[in-house]
Enzyme design. Structure first.
Site, PDB file in Angstrom:
ATOM      1  N   GLU A 150      -5.730   6.038   0.298  1.00  0.00           N
ATOM      2  CA  GLU A 150      -6.899   5.577   1.081  1.00  0.00           C
ATOM      3  C   GLU A 150      -6.632   4.133   1.509  1.00  0.00           C
ATOM      4  O   GLU A 150      -7.165   3.198   0.938  1.00  0.00           O
ATOM      5  CB  GLU A 150      -8.212   5.720   0.297  1.00  0.00           C
ATOM      6  CG  GLU A 150      -8.224   5.149  -1.099  1.00  0.00           C
ATOM      7  CD  GLU A 150      -9.654   5.121  -1.681  1.00  0.00           C
ATOM      8  OE1 GLU A 150     -10.629   5.106  -0.903  1.00  0.00           O
ATOM      9  OE2 GLU A 150      -9.780   5.101  -2.907  1.00  0.00           O
TER      10      GLU A 150
ATOM     11  N   GLU B 142      -5.062  -2.027   8.106  1.00  0.00           N
ATOM     12  CA  GLU B 142      -4.746  -2.549   6.770  1.00  0.00           C
ATOM     13  C   GLU B 142      -3.334  -2.109   6.356  1.00  0.00           C
ATOM     14  O   GLU B 142      -2.996  -2.082   5.177  1.00  0.00           O
ATOM     15  CB  GLU B 142      -5.837  -2.135   5.769  1.00  0.00           C
ATOM     16  CG  GLU B 142      -7.172  -2.828   6.096  1.00  0.00           C
ATOM     17  CD  GLU B 142      -8.309  -2.478   5.137  1.00  0.00           C
ATOM     18  OE1 GLU B 142      -8.054  -1.813   4.116  1.00  0.00           O
ATOM     19  OE2 GLU B 142      -9.454  -2.884   5.427  1.00  0.00           O
TER      20      GLU B 142
END
Lengths: 640, 640
Positions: B440, B449
């Site tokens: 995740e 990210e």
């Protein structure tokens, strides 16, 4: 071997380069193009044109040496930097739909620029964008510019003639050259190391469209079709010579010209290639040199002002600060200006006193802001010329200038005619009323050195039917393209420099539309409550054949009526010849505004006053909205 | 008396004011409109409407007291500030051709605002510009804003319906309301104390045109024609309620409604005016309150997120920084998200191991970036649900989270199934290969990210036929109007904040065109040299009935395919309901770009990588050119 010498001209225009093919033997390349052929530099490919990073990786596993033309050791550092401009591979296409080609292009571009930097070349020539989309090319160039040493990048732009009436289905692909350049440099944030190399082809856009390039720093390449060029080509090239461009010749010769051929224009120096092995483009070089040498020499005035070209200066604040002796000295040399004043005073004296009264009536003339006395001298000469009797008061607030005034009066023996008053004209308590009030308080924008406020104060001691010289003045503005000025303002990295007006000798600018009047002041002004605040809305039209243009700001001028039909001014269409006391003024815009023909440029100017200062505010409301500049005079004002 | 109470809603929408005529007796004005009639505040003229500075000077020689409504002593400071909004004289016209009217207007405007400031009013309502030219009005407001205390200025803008097909000769005078507001505030440099009060009239522009106002801070005045409003008026008003507007009622009653009349819509609280002297607009107030009270209560999720609305946050840098315990705590609460993961793992396990092999084959599942264990739990639950045997590795680089992981495993008795690896997934030397890799690592913009870089590193220990969950993800952008966000970015007064992406709960924004996909990443990615650099060019169309719109930047979202048909995302049209782990991301533009229908908005986005960081660059190339944002990641980047 420079094209020639023009007195005082130190610009780069004297040099001419030649574009060459890839050659692994750079010393030989220089030998054949420079020493023997007479060119000053070569524009040469740095990398074998067959090189593709993706192929090389496949073949060599990435370990091979890049196929550059020679090593850095084949020439001395000085030779590399003064004789070679790097020509970036023309196959690169950073906006191709083909991803491999796109990535190969980006890799190659970076490798070649890095190599050119390593060699300390002065510049690299970037190939023209291939299609109508060039965002990725611009992004990559922008990235490279961030980390570049002093090297310049010249983006090649073909000077394409766009037919305005064309409703052709293919016209989507026809991008206006200047639009292309403008978008590219906007993406690159007007980087000062990015300029353009315009490719002059056999057809030319309209004169107005070409005019836009005078506002840019540019280089000229690829002048094909010599000899001889059409009149319009000749005009373009000499126009650009005047804007410090350099020429690069390119392509194969189209003419088979033997030495001494009758095809060569008369006056061309036929001996220049004697004794040297003939370079295929040699006769073209001779022709360019001929065009250069044929140009009129720079006028004396232009030569003096060369160092001031496009150099931003803060306007004087003569009310708040006292001028220095040096400044008086400079301005007093402007003979033309004082001749105009003398002519105006002559007319005023004659109107004031009829010939039959010349010996009986004495005219009281006051010079307000007398400085070191040039207007006093002009007044006395006018008195002599007309046979009118004068009593002159010289009012001056700068105590240092008053010292000089006293010695002038003594030296010239004017003691019985001239009275010196060391006082600010706004506060002087005069003992008598003047017939004529003479002043030289005008700035480049007319009222910007607060002539209105000073003369409003001084008219207290002017007779009701008295005369003010000047009797009126009007400011003018016109929109201009001025890349260099914009970049110089931007370099300060703050808003306040964008909200300041500058005095500047405009040179590399494109004037986009004729000047229009802004504010007018008339003296004396006996209306009660007469305010010196002003508001003016102006609409400029960009001529249809100009195409789109970028407005970096406004050039400001003035024209003054001294008396009757005697005027004085710097508004280009009526400017007083050979006067050098004033350069233009420049009002910048925080964000340049792109204007297309047909949509008017709407501009607003305000002159605002408070008890201690006067300032201008300005904005553009069409075709797009600018912010209001210099709100409340927060960045730029003139102190009272 | 607020319109009503909605759970958790602390917005200003609950208050309703009334516009009044000039009344010298302000205390009486408050008494009759507030206390007895139920309004929360009055919008009252501050100055006698017959006042003209030029007349007064003539009559009194300038020595008279200005004709203000009452002195500051007639109300307490708190009453002035909470109950009175100053209504600036509506006769003023700062762009009149009549110079006396223009100067009178400027003087009066400044006097009234100065008086309102003196009274510490919260706001003044500025009259709508009179014509199509309002540069001088804007200049004067801009000047006033520079020196203003905390008072707000609301510019009144009539919500005019512009017929797009109109080729009427008179249509020159019909200015689109939003265009008017937009030009005015551009001139005023987006000043944060200037907002708009929209005048809702009997006809309404198209829904898309109205939608633009949701991107502004605005106030609603002059709602005429109650009861009842058309369905479209009702929808507009409840839509604006959701955007924290305040309503002001204005004008004379059009309906003669007696108490308890059958005309009143059912559900309207007929008792609210009991016992009070009836105010002529009272029934309209009741109707507005009815509309407010009838609105659905705020959903729980919205209530939690109220405090985050339009608040800019820097995106997380989970690779460079270790997350705090509090952050893990918050994200672990997102049940919906982990349910989706569990569903995806269930499908993957079933595809990987047929039912008949369930007891014999052990699937190796690695959670990379295990944090404090929520995906480990989801995996084990999926194993249980499908009856598949699992061996789980939990790989986590944050040593602090590893401590929690150990105690979780011990607490739950998972020691024989779960192995904890305290290591960065990019550097772990795994002892066996995984069947399934679960992670995740997605940010609001998908890859922001650095999920691609992390998973490229982790796939070294994934079997060639192994599965990655997520298996792919795509980022999306859409152009938005977002005045508040723009002003918040601008407040930093530097370029770098304009070149940064922010995580933000978008609320007061207008979404101008549907989102479009930008970058897609697929895992595992076995192509050699597979680069994570990306370049995408997008063209957005503004719907025809929107009119012109201002683009302050781009909202970014993502959608991920976890496995098969199980997806997870925040792209509005497909967003996973009730998930709160991600707000949108916002990419600002240094200069807002005005887009008109018919001219596409062309946008370029790049994802760039170097050895130590990843960043985005972006620009707009049509309808006008923006600079390239964040060149070389100079302002905003994510560290590897």
């Amino acid at each position: 071997m420079p094209l020639g010498d023009r007195a005082g001209d130190k610009s780069e225009s004297r040099y001419c380069g030649v574009e060459t093919e890839f050659d692994d033997d750079v010393p030989q390349l220089l030998l054949s193009n420079l020493s023997s052929a007479g060119f000053d530099f070569v524009v040469a490919p740095l990398m074998d044109p067959s090189y593709r990073p993706s192929l090389m990786r496949k073949e060599n596993g990435g370990s091979a040496v890049l196929p550059f033309a020679g090593s850095d050791l084949v020439l001395s550092p000085a030779q590399w930097s003064s004789h070679v401009v790097g020509k970036i591979s023309s196959w690169i296409d950073l906006d191709s739909e083909d991803e491999i080609l796109r990535i190969d292009s980006e890799t190659t571009l970076k490798q070649e620029i890095a190599w050119a930097s390593h060699l300390s070349l002065q510049a690299c020539l970037l190939p023209a964008p291939k299609g109508t989309s060039y965002a990725n090319y611009a992004r990559c160039v922008h990235q490279i510019l961030q980390g570049l040493n002093n090297m310049q990048l010249w983006l090649r732009i073909p000077l394409v003639k766009v037919d305005e009436d064309s409703t052709d289905v293919n016209s989507d692909n026809l991008v206006d050259s200047w639009d292309l350049w403008n978008s590219f440099r906007l993406l690159c944030e007007h980087h000062s190391q990015l300029s353009t190399a315009i490719d002059v082809l056999s057809t030319l856009p309209s004169p107005n469209a070409l005019g836009r390039w005078f506002g840019e720093s540019c280089f000229l390449t690829n002048s094909r079709g010599y000899p001889c060029l059409s009149k319009r080509h000749q005009k373009l090239i000499t126009g650009l010579f005047n804007h410090s461009i350099q020429v690069v010749l390119s392509g194969k010769p189209l003419h088979n010209v033997s030495k001494g051929s009758a095809d060569l224009p008369t006056g061309l120096n036929k001996n220049s290639s004697d004794g040297a092995q003939s370079h295929p483009l040699r006769c073209y070089l001779d022709y360019i040199a001929f065009l250069y040498q044929r140009m009129d020499p720079l006028p004396e005035q232009e030569r003096i002002e060369l160092g001031y070209r496009d150099f931003l200066q803060a306007p004087l604040q003569p009310l708040m600060d006292n001028l220095e002796s040096q400044t008086y000295e400079t301005f007093e040399k402007d003979a033309v200006k004082y001749i105009q004043y003398q002519r105006a005073i002559v007319k005023a004296l004659k109107d004031r006193v009829a010939d039959e009264n010349a010996s009986s009536i004495t005219t009281v003339l006051m010079v307000v802001g007398a400085g070191r006395g040039p207007l006093v001298r002009a007044a006395l000469q006018a008195g002599e010329e007309t046979g009118r009797k004068l009593k002159v008061y010289a009012v001056e607030k700068n105590p240092n200038a008053v010292v000089t005034l006293h010695s002038l009066v003594k030296m010239e023996g004017w003691e019985r005619i001239v009275t010196i008053i060391s006082c600010d004209m706004r506060h002087w308590d005069a003992s008598e009323q003047a017939d004529i009030l003479v002043s030289e308080l005008l700035g480049s924008f007319g009222d910007n050195e607060l002539s209105p406020e000073c003369l409003d104060g001084a008219q207290r001691f002017l007779k009701q039917d008295g005369i003010s010289i000047p009797s009126s003045y009007t400011s003018f503005i016109q929109p201009i393209t001025a890349s260099k000025l914009y970049n110089d303002v931007k370099a300060h990295k703050d808003v306040s420099h964008f909200e300041t007006a500058y005095v500047v000798k405009l040179h590399n600018v494109a004037r986009l539309s004729p000047p229009q009047p802004v504010f007018t002041f008339t003296h004396p002004n006996w209306t009660p409550d007469g305010s010196n605040q002003r508001y003016q809305k102006l609409a400029f039209e960009i001529p249809n054949d100009t195409g789109a243009a970028l407005v970096h700001g406004f050039a400001g001028y003035f024209d003054a009526t001294l008396y009757g039909d005697v005027h004085l001014g710097i508004e280009p269409s009526t400017a007083t010849p050979n006067m050098f006391s004033w350069f233009a003024i420049f009002f910048p815009l925080r964000t340049p505004i792109c204007v297309r023909p047909g949509s008017p440029l709407e501009v607003h100017f305000w002159r605002c006053c408070s008890s201690h200062k006067v300032w201008y505010e300005w904005c553009v409301t069409s075709p797009s909205q600018s912010p209001l500049h210099n709100c409340n005079g927060r960045s730029y004002w003139v102190g009272l």
